[in-house]
Design a protein around this motif. Structure first.
Motif, short mmCIF file in Angstrom:
data_model
loop_
_atom_site.label_atom_id
_atom_site.label_comp_id
_atom_site.label_asym_id
_atom_site.label_seq_id
_atom_site.Cartn_x
_atom_site.Cartn_y
_atom_site.Cartn_z
N THR A 46 0.84 -1.20 0.00
CA THR A 46 0.00 0.00 0.00
C THR A 46 0.87 1.24 0.00
OG1 THR A 46 -1.70 -1.19 1.22
CG2 THR A 46 -1.84 1.20 1.22
N MET A 47 0.74 2.07 -1.04
CA MET A 47 1.58 3.26 -1.20
C MET A 47 0.78 4.56 -1.23
SD MET A 47 4.79 2.21 -1.48
CE MET A 47 5.64 3.54 -2.33
N ARG A 48 -0.47 4.52 -1.67
CA ARG A 48 -1.21 5.75 -1.98
C ARG A 48 -2.25 6.13 -0.94
NH1 ARG A 48 0.22 3.37 -6.73
NH2 ARG A 48 1.23 4.75 -8.25
N ASP A 73 2.56 -5.67 3.42
CA ASP A 73 2.45 -4.48 4.28
C ASP A 73 2.66 -4.85 5.74
OD1 ASP A 73 1.80 -2.50 2.36
OD2 ASP A 73 -0.33 -2.99 2.45
N LYS A 76 6.32 -5.36 6.61
CA LYS A 76 7.00 -4.06 6.63
C LYS A 76 6.62 -3.25 7.87
CE LYS A 76 7.55 -3.30 1.62
NZ LYS A 76 9.03 -3.20 1.63
#
Length: 238
Positions: A46-48, A73, A76
């Motif tokens: 998930t980046m945005r 995710d 991380k």
């Protein structure tokens, strides 16, 4: 030993609770898992948008947290944000097997491989037809043997259990091809991918063939995408 556990079926799935309880006999257990089911999301992250986290209680754990993200995710987030430095990452117990090229789609396997990318040894654990009892029965002996030797941080040990109550044994296997009779079934929301696994011609030493025959399969997975032979050929061309 400090053990981090994740999965792709979600923190409320029965498999992760059973794995956490089993793992608690080997050390301190920390669970960071998706808040909702994330099956077949592969290695997405998930980046945005921002991730939300939710604390919960789980038997046998030092900490149990869910986040609204993917299995990758979760690993991380656990290591970079929660500062959990695990000696081992376990992903599962997935309610369906992850053999053959299904490992490319599997969130369970991707969570384990993400651990490798972050520098930690990992195992992905899956069963067939939600047969968690066979995992609870046979996984401790497998873990005891695997933990006798140093764990490699660049390798995921992919362990799959058949639907049998009493498997025929344990086989060390290569990764086979998972091919399906793919059809899209129409429902009220559109079309949903479905179709049975095809029994195609491939080596009996693959995980696909071996689990079909009732064996527990163990396949070491290592992240390597480049082709050595093609690299040498292309170097000669250019």
């Amino acid at each position: 030993m400090k053990i981090l556990i994740t999965n792709d079926d979600g923190i409320s799935a029965p498999g992760i609770g059973k794995l956490a309880k089993l793992a608690s006999h080997y050390g301190e257990v920390y669970v960071v898992a998706p808040h909702h089911n994330n099956s077949a999301v592969g290695h997405g992250i998930t980046m945005r948008r921002s991730l939300k986290s939710y604390s919960t209680l789980m038997e046998g754990t030092q900490l149990a947290v869910s986040i609204d993200g993917t299995p990758a995710d979760c690993v991380k987030y656990a290591t970079a944000h929660l500062k959990i430095i695990p000696d081992l990452v376990l992903s599962g117990i997935n309610d369906e097997r992850n053999v053959g090229t299904d490992v490319l789609y599997s969130g369970t396997v991707s969570g384990a491989i993400e651990a490798n990318l972050c520098g930690y040894p990992a195992m992905a654990i899956s069963t067939t037809d939600s047969n968690f009892d066979v995992v609870v029965t046979y996984l401790p002996e497998i873990l005891n043997k695997l933990l006798e030797r140093p764990l490699r941080s660049d390798t995921t040990i992919n362990i799959n259990f058949p639907s049998l109550a009493h498997p025929k044994g344990v086989k060390i296997t290569t990764v086979g091809i998972s091919r399906y009779e793919e059809v899209y079934v129409e429902d009220s929301e559109g079309h949903r991918l479905s179709g049975p696994l095809l029994d195609i011609d491939q080596s009996e030493e693959t995980d696909v063939k071996s689990i079909m025959k009732g064996y527990i399969t163990i396949s070491p997975l290592k992240f390597k995408l480049d082709d050595d032979e093609q690299i040498n050929e292309l170097k000669n061309i250019f």
